[in-house]
Motif scaffolding. Structure first.
Motif, PDB file in Angstrom:
ATOM      1  N   ALA A 174      68.368 -26.030  51.019  1.00  0.00           N
ATOM      2  CA  ALA A 174      68.271 -26.746  49.740  1.00  0.00           C
ATOM      3  C   ALA A 174      68.616 -28.220  49.919  1.00  0.00           C
ATOM      4  CB  ALA A 174      69.202 -26.104  48.714  1.00  0.00           C
ATOM      5  N   ALA A 175      69.621 -28.494  50.771  1.00  0.00           N
ATOM      6  CA  ALA A 175      69.994 -29.885  51.023  1.00  0.00           C
ATOM      7  C   ALA A 175      68.867 -30.639  51.722  1.00  0.00           C
ATOM      8  CB  ALA A 175      71.265 -29.933  51.867  1.00  0.00           C
ATOM      9  N   LEU A 176      68.218 -29.978  52.666  1.00  0.00           N
ATOM     10  CA  LEU A 176      67.094 -30.613  53.361  1.00  0.00           C
ATOM     11  C   LEU A 176      65.950 -30.941  52.408  1.00  0.00           C
ATOM     12  CD1 LEU A 176      66.709 -28.755  56.798  1.00  0.00           C
ATOM     13  CD2 LEU A 176      66.939 -31.221  56.438  1.00  0.00           C
ATOM     14  N   ASN A 177      65.730 -30.067  51.432  1.00  0.00           N
ATOM     15  CA  ASN A 177      64.617 -30.251  50.494  1.00  0.00           C
ATOM     16  C   ASN A 177      64.962 -31.170  49.328  1.00  0.00           C
ATOM     17  OD1 ASN A 177      62.799 -28.583  51.879  1.00  0.00           O
ATOM     18  ND2 ASN A 177      63.636 -26.738  50.913  1.00  0.00           N
ATOM     19  N   SER A 178      66.227 -31.577  49.254  1.00  0.00           N
ATOM     20  CA  SER A 178      66.638 -32.456  48.163  1.00  0.00           C
ATOM     21  C   SER A 178      66.229 -33.898  48.458  1.00  0.00           C
ATOM     22  CB  SER A 178      68.150 -32.387  47.967  1.00  0.00           C
ATOM     23  OG  SER A 178      68.819 -32.969  49.080  1.00  0.00           O
ATOM     24  N   GLU A 179      66.415 -34.760  47.463  1.00  0.00           N
ATOM     25  CA  GLU A 179      66.067 -36.169  47.636  1.00  0.00           C
ATOM     26  C   GLU A 179      66.934 -36.837  48.694  1.00  0.00           C
ATOM     27  OE1 GLU A 179      66.307 -38.101  43.896  1.00  0.00           O
ATOM     28  OE2 GLU A 179      64.657 -36.966  42.976  1.00  0.00           O
ATOM     29  N   ALA A 180      68.173 -36.344  48.850  1.00  0.00           N
ATOM     30  CA  ALA A 180      69.076 -36.953  49.834  1.00  0.00           C
ATOM     31  C   ALA A 180      68.646 -36.661  51.263  1.00  0.00           C
ATOM     32  CB  ALA A 180      70.503 -36.465  49.601  1.00  0.00           C
ATOM     33  N   GLY A 181      67.908 -35.579  51.475  1.00  0.00           N
ATOM     34  CA  GLY A 181      67.384 -35.258  52.794  1.00  0.00           C
ATOM     35  C   GLY A 181      68.466 -35.060  53.833  1.00  0.00           C
ATOM     36  N   GLY A 182      68.369 -35.795  54.938  1.00  0.00           N
ATOM     37  CA  GLY A 182      69.303 -35.648  56.049  1.00  0.00           C
ATOM     38  C   GLY A 182      70.734 -35.957  55.673  1.00  0.00           C
ATOM     39  N   VAL A 183      70.933 -36.959  54.806  1.00  0.00           N
ATOM     40  CA  VAL A 183      72.297 -37.300  54.372  1.00  0.00           C
ATOM     41  C   VAL A 183      72.899 -36.145  53.583  1.00  0.00           C
ATOM     42  CG1 VAL A 183      73.675 -38.865  52.958  1.00  0.00           C
ATOM     43  CG2 VAL A 183      71.791 -39.761  54.349  1.00  0.00           C
ATOM     44  N   GLY A 184      72.097 -35.571  52.683  1.00  0.00           N
ATOM     45  CA  GLY A 184      72.583 -34.429  51.915  1.00  0.00           C
ATOM     46  C   GLY A 184      72.911 -33.249  52.806  1.00  0.00           C
ATOM     47  N   LEU A 185      72.081 -33.037  53.824  1.00  0.00           N
ATOM     48  CA  LEU A 185      72.348 -31.947  54.769  1.00  0.00           C
ATOM     49  C   LEU A 185      73.659 -32.182  55.511  1.00  0.00           C
ATOM     50  CD1 LEU A 185      71.503 -29.407  56.345  1.00  0.00           C
ATOM     51  CD2 LEU A 185      70.226 -30.914  57.892  1.00  0.00           C
ATOM     52  N   ALA A 186      73.871 -33.418  55.960  1.00  0.00           N
ATOM     53  CA  ALA A 186      75.099 -33.725  56.696  1.00  0.00           C
ATOM     54  C   ALA A 186      76.335 -33.476  55.838  1.00  0.00           C
ATOM     55  CB  ALA A 186      75.065 -35.177  57.173  1.00  0.00           C
ATOM     56  N   VAL A 187      76.278 -33.902  54.581  1.00  0.00           N
ATOM     57  CA  VAL A 187      77.415 -33.695  53.677  1.00  0.00           C
ATOM     58  C   VAL A 187      77.665 -32.206  53.453  1.00  0.00           C
ATOM     59  CG1 VAL A 187      78.241 -34.017  51.313  1.00  0.00           C
ATOM     60  CG2 VAL A 187      77.120 -35.910  52.517  1.00  0.00           C
ATOM     61  N   THR A 188      76.577 -31.449  53.266  1.00  0.00           N
ATOM     62  CA  THR A 188      76.708 -30.008  53.030  1.00  0.00           C
ATOM     63  C   THR A 188      77.281 -29.297  54.255  1.00  0.00           C
ATOM     64  OG1 THR A 188      74.783 -30.109  51.567  1.00  0.00           O
ATOM     65  CG2 THR A 188      75.481 -27.937  52.291  1.00  0.00           C
ATOM     66  N   VAL A 190      79.251 -30.606  56.511  1.00  0.00           N
ATOM     67  CA  VAL A 190      80.670 -30.948  56.614  1.00  0.00           C
ATOM     68  C   VAL A 190      81.496 -30.126  55.629  1.00  0.00           C
ATOM     69  CG1 VAL A 190      82.369 -32.772  56.222  1.00  0.00           C
ATOM     70  CG2 VAL A 190      80.287 -33.262  57.513  1.00  0.00           C
ATOM     71  N   LEU A 191      81.010 -30.039  54.387  1.00  0.00           N
ATOM     72  CA  LEU A 191      81.764 -29.329  53.352  1.00  0.00           C
ATOM     73  C   LEU A 191      81.841 -27.830  53.620  1.00  0.00           C
ATOM     74  CD1 LEU A 191      80.554 -31.097  50.078  1.00  0.00           C
ATOM     75  CD2 LEU A 191      82.771 -31.331  51.215  1.00  0.00           C
ATOM     76  N   ARG A 192      80.724 -27.235  54.016  1.00  0.00           N
ATOM     77  CA  ARG A 192      80.670 -25.784  54.126  1.00  0.00           C
ATOM     78  C   ARG A 192      80.928 -25.286  55.559  1.00  0.00           C
ATOM     79  NH1 ARG A 192      78.908 -23.143  49.772  1.00  0.00           N
ATOM     80  NH2 ARG A 192      78.551 -21.296  51.064  1.00  0.00           N
ATOM     81  N   GLY A 193      80.470 -26.026  56.540  1.00  0.00           N
ATOM     82  CA  GLY A 193      80.592 -25.551  57.911  1.00  0.00           C
ATOM     83  C   GLY A 193      81.815 -26.032  58.651  1.00  0.00           C
ATOM     84  N   ILE A 194      82.417 -27.145  58.177  1.00  0.00           N
ATOM     85  CA  ILE A 194      83.560 -27.722  58.890  1.00  0.00           C
ATOM     86  C   ILE A 194      84.842 -27.644  58.077  1.00  0.00           C
ATOM     87  CG2 ILE A 194      84.477 -29.838  59.932  1.00  0.00           C
ATOM     88  CD1 ILE A 194      81.630 -30.640  60.616  1.00  0.00           C
ATOM     89  N   LEU A 195      84.780 -28.091  56.815  1.00  0.00           N
ATOM     90  CA  LEU A 195      85.996 -28.122  56.004  1.00  0.00           C
ATOM     91  C   LEU A 195      86.386 -26.755  55.446  1.00  0.00           C
ATOM     92  CD1 LEU A 195      85.605 -31.455  53.983  1.00  0.00           C
ATOM     93  CD2 LEU A 195      86.988 -31.005  56.021  1.00  0.00           C
ATOM     94  N   SER A 196      85.422 -25.893  55.173  1.00  0.00           N
ATOM     95  CA  SER A 196      85.774 -24.618  54.522  1.00  0.00           C
ATOM     96  C   SER A 196      85.039 -23.421  55.145  1.00  0.00           C
ATOM     97  CB  SER A 196      85.447 -24.693  53.032  1.00  0.00           C
ATOM     98  OG  SER A 196      84.053 -24.970  52.842  1.00  0.00           O
ATOM     99  N   PRO A 197      85.037 -23.282  56.461  1.00  0.00           N
ATOM    100  CA  PRO A 197      84.316 -22.143  57.050  1.00  0.00           C
ATOM    101  C   PRO A 197      84.977 -20.801  56.759  1.00  0.00           C
ATOM    102  CG  PRO A 197      85.588 -23.270  58.727  1.00  0.00           C
ATOM    103  CD  PRO A 197      85.690 -24.113  57.486  1.00  0.00           C
ATOM    104  N   PHE A 198      86.285 -20.827  56.443  1.00  0.00           N
ATOM    105  CA  PHE A 198      87.006 -19.576  56.205  1.00  0.00           C
ATOM    106  C   PHE A 198      87.159 -19.265  54.713  1.00  0.00           C
ATOM    107  CE2 PHE A 198      88.694 -20.164  60.578  1.00  0.00           C
ATOM    108  CZ  PHE A 198      88.320 -18.921  61.068  1.00  0.00           C
ATOM    109  N   ALA A 199      86.436 -19.986  53.857  1.00  0.00           N
ATOM    110  CA  ALA A 199      86.604 -19.764  52.420  1.00  0.00           C
ATOM    111  C   ALA A 199      86.270 -18.330  52.036  1.00  0.00           C
ATOM    112  CB  ALA A 199      85.730 -20.758  51.634  1.00  0.00           C
ATOM    113  N   HIS A 200      85.070 -17.868  52.353  1.00  0.00           N
ATOM    114  CA  HIS A 200      84.679 -16.504  51.983  1.00  0.00           C
ATOM    115  C   HIS A 200      85.579 -15.443  52.633  1.00  0.00           C
ATOM    116  CE1 HIS A 200      81.257 -16.753  49.299  1.00  0.00           C
ATOM    117  NE2 HIS A 200      80.786 -17.771  50.005  1.00  0.00           N
ATOM    118  N   PRO A 201      85.907 -15.567  53.928  1.00  0.00           N
ATOM    119  CA  PRO A 201      86.841 -14.587  54.501  1.00  0.00           C
ATOM    120  C   PRO A 201      88.185 -14.549  53.788  1.00  0.00           C
ATOM    121  CG  PRO A 201      85.694 -15.742  56.254  1.00  0.00           C
ATOM    122  CD  PRO A 201      85.314 -16.423  54.965  1.00  0.00           C
ATOM    123  N   LEU A 202      88.684 -15.722  53.380  1.00  0.00           N
ATOM    124  CA  LEU A 202      89.976 -15.752  52.691  1.00  0.00           C
ATOM    125  C   LEU A 202      89.880 -15.118  51.310  1.00  0.00           C
ATOM    126  CD1 LEU A 202      91.360 -19.289  53.616  1.00  0.00           C
ATOM    127  CD2 LEU A 202      92.074 -17.076  54.511  1.00  0.00           C
TER     128      LEU A 202
END
Length: 387
Positions: A174-188, A190-202
């Motif tokens: 969804a981030a790739l297909n958004s207007e932000a493109g690569g920037v939106g993907l990078a932010v997503t 970071v937020l989901r894969g780096i800062l909070s990878p253990f959110a769902h397990p927790l």
């Protein structure tokens, strides 16, 4: 009836039911991914899939590092991960989409506002329910595998990691297909894969702890503990989504701190559970010393993870893979023997089952000891040597 191979007691052989379950979860995963492919170009899908898969080995290693005292059967762990990645994601995705459309059709809100409401109040209920169902299944059909709170955390984390991996594919696409493109993907990422990878397990670990607690109990408190754990998972999930959706960067910081507190508490639970298992080994294994299958040195070795690891290294150094397998089997069988006595003390197994499993575990220990290497032991040489 058990087979003549005493290793049946480890219960690590895939059953036909497990195989069928894996096939079904695999089909669900493919269906979920097919929706992602339809929502974007194939190249974009594979980029999103690669990014979602990249942290998985590290995350799995971190979870499995908690499972060293009494490792769970690999088949069960694989199924838990597959359930999260397939069935839970597919059903939750469909229901969440229906909820979003319902909110948009019945309330005069923008799509962004409707998404925030659905994420905060709807998604936690749906997603934690779908992830928690496999844990309830374990309580019903694999209760003997839930020997402590650590087991509940491990299985819940595997479900959560599988769910997060598949869900991240959709978010990255969804981030790739958004207007932000690569920037939106990078932010997503970071937020989901780096800062909070253990959110769902927790989140789901709240249910895992409750189910594992219920597995050791009888009566109404079992139902109460499961309801409390389920509520805790949904509240924690909703709190995270709400703070991220409505709180901006400050909300993200608060949500992250909350997750860190939960993580520290769960690590404390694991440490305490390890001490409990060590206490069981030290309580129930000494009476077996007359059998020559257990010595004081063995109990000392079994009472700490570093000494267990050193013993396996010793066995591999002098006995190769065969020696390592023998030492690993011995450590697992001895640990399971202590846990079996605890289950008997709690009246969780009948007398016949106790004696069948006790006999099989002692046979495993006997077979393993017979395959221990016998290296030369010059004076002054340090190392583990079975008594």
């Amino acid at each position: 009836m058990p087979s003549h191979d005493p290793r049946w007691v480890f219960k690590d052989r895939p059953s036909s039911a497990l195989i069928i379950g894996l096939v079904l979860t695999g089909i669900c995963t493919l269906v979920s991914f097919s929706f992602d492919v339809l929502n974007g170009e194939p190249v974009q899908f594979f980029i999103a899939l690669a990014l979602a898969l990249a942290p998985v080995p590290l995350l799995l290693a971190a979870v499995l590092a908690l499972d060293r005292m009494e490792p769970e059967p690999r088949s069960n762990l694989i199924f838990a991960f597959a359930w999260g990645a397939g069935v839970a994601v597919l059903v939750a995705g469909v229901v969440n989409s229906l909820n979003l459309h319902y909110i948009m059709d019945t309330v005069n809100l923008s799509e962004a506002s409707a998404r925030n409401i659905a994420a905060t109040f709807g998604a936690p209920v749906v997603e934690e329910t779908m992830k928690g169902l496999v844990l309830l299944g374990m309580l019903r059909f694999r209760r003997f595998e839930l020997d402590g709170l650590t087991d509940g955390i491990i299985y819940a984390s595997m479900v959560g990691l599988g769910f997060a991996m598949s869900e991240n594919v959709s978010y990255y696409l969804a981030a790739l297909n958004s207007e932000a493109g690569g920037v939106g993907l990078a932010v997503t990422v970071v937020l989901r894969g780096i800062l909070s990878p253990f959110a769902h397990p927790l989140f789901t670990s709240m249910i895992g702890v409750a189910v594992a607690f219920a597995a050791q109990r009888h009566g109404p408190e079992r139902t109460f503990s499961i309801m409390a754990g389920w509520s805790g998972a949904m509240i924690l999930h909703g709190l995270w989504n709400g703070l991220v959706s409505y709180g901006g960067f400050p909300g993200l910081v608060v949500a992250y701190l909350v997750l860190m507190v939960v993580l520290v508490v769960l690590i404390g639970v694991v440490v305490r559970d390890r001490r409990r298992i060590v206490a069981l080994i030290q309580l129930y294994l000494p009476p077996y010393e007359p059998t020559k299958l257990v010595t004081r040195d063995d109990i000392h070795m079994l009472s700490a993870l570093p000494r267990r690891r050193h013993a396996r290294q010793w066995a591999r150094m002098y006995g190769g893979r065969k020696g390592l397998r023998a030492m690993s089997d011995y450590q697992l069988a001895a640990t399971e023997l202590g846990l079996l006595h605890e289950r008997a003390a709690r009246r969780m197994v009948d007398e016949q089952t106790f004696h069948e499993e006790q006999r099989a575990l002692l046979e495993c220990m006997s077979t393993a000891r017979a395959e221990f290497p016998v290296p030369p032991a010059p004076a002054g040489t340090a190392g583990y040597a079975p008594g």
